[in-house]
Design an enzyme around this catalytic site. Structure first.
Site, mmCIF file in Angstrom:
data_model
loop_
_atom_site.group_PDB
_atom_site.id
_atom_site.type_symbol
_atom_site.label_atom_id
_atom_site.label_comp_id
_atom_site.label_asym_id
_atom_site.label_seq_id
_atom_site.Cartn_x
_atom_site.Cartn_y
_atom_site.Cartn_z
ATOM 1 C CB CYS A 1 -0.936 -0.040 1.221
ATOM 2 S SG CYS A 1 -1.706 1.536 1.621
ATOM 3 C CB CYS B 1 0.368 1.855 4.112
ATOM 4 S SG CYS B 1 -1.316 1.226 3.924
#
Length: 291
Positions: free
Chosen positions: A39, A42
């Site tokens: 991600c 993230c």
């Protein structure tokens, strides 16, 4: 693996979530960061949250959940995309947000929920002259005199109840706690004192400390003796010595006494005042339960 250089950040798993997040949030708010290695956002949000956890000095703790490694947890919280952040307070999920927010909005989110930075703990500066340890028996006598002078001052009675606990006078301490007015009955010190009374009650038929040490020396696997010794240490104010006995029990046989070591550690975390000590032993407990 938890990073010991980040004391307010830890990895949460399905096995440890109830203890390290739900139960822990009864004392300290827990921000849960659901993330994944693939991600992109993230990689921006994660370091920001870790920075805030350090900046807030324990006003909240950050639990990180890798959704690929912890698919059961991700499913339980219906995580459909990452990053996803949730706030757990008082044992309940109270709020959350998807996506990567900038630092200012993250601080606003925390402020909205009454979370403000705590004062940093300065460990490398010792006082010029350390105060001598307080003799609990002398403290009891001092407080009795103070109450004689100001019999209507309820705060002194709470102080006396706490001092009596240090001397082992659990029955008198409990009577004082029961008689406290409503505003002090819910005081954090009162709640911790009642938890300590629960431990003290376990010692009603317990052998003396010397006998327990001898039993453990003769048989290090005597987990019943270790439990009694841990409780005795905790009640007498030797928090780390008590926690160490419970950890030793967990290492030797986590199933003993229907999970007695884990239950004792969780109860002890409610009693011990030293947050850094609690955090250290929470991480040790979590690492052992993951084995």
């Amino acid at each position: 693996m938890n990073d010991l250089t980040k004391p307010h950040v830890f990895d949460a798993t399905a096995a440890t979530f109830e203890d390290t997040v739900i139960r822990a949030s009864m004392d300290t708010p827990v921000l849960v960061d659901f993330w994944a290695t693939w991600c992109g956002p993230c990689k921006t949000l994660g370091p920001l949250l870790e920075k805030l956890a350090a900046d807030y000095h324990g006003a909240f703790v950050l639990a990180k959940v890798d959704v690929d490694a912890e698919q059961e947890l991700a499913a339980a919280f219906q995580i459909r995309s990452v990053p996803m952040v949730m706030l757990v307070k008082g044992g309940q999920l109270v709020d959350g947000f998807p996506g990567a927010l900038p630092e200012g909005q993250l601080r606003d989110f925390l402020t909205h929920h009454g979370i403000a930075p705590a004062e940093p703990v300065i460990e490398d500066q010792a006082p010029a002259e350390a105060a001598p340890p307080v003799d609990p028996h002398a403290e009891v006598m001092r407080l009795r005199r103070a109450i004689d002078a100001e019999p209507d001052k309820a705060e002194l009675k709470l102080d006396l109840a706490l001092a009596l606990l240090q001397t082992g006078a659990a029955a008198e301490s409990e009577k004082l706690l029961d008689a406290l007015p409503a505003n002090l009955a819910t005081d954090d010190r009162t709640v911790k004192a009642r938890a300590r009374l629960g431990f003290a009650a376990l010692l009603k038929d317990a052998p003396p400390v010397e006998v327990l040490h001898a039993a453990i020396a003769a048989d290090p696997a005597d987990l019943r003796a270790r439990h009694f010794l841990g409780v005795r240490e905790l009640v007498s104010g030797n928090a780390e010595a008590g926690l160490q006995q419970f950890i030793e029990m967990l290492q030797r046989d986590r199933a003993f006494g229907d999970g007695l070591a884990r239950k004792s550690l969780i109860d002890a975390f409610r009693v011990v005042e030293d947050e850094d000590l609690v955090g250290r032993y929470r991480r040790r407990m979590s690492s052992l339960l993951l084995v």
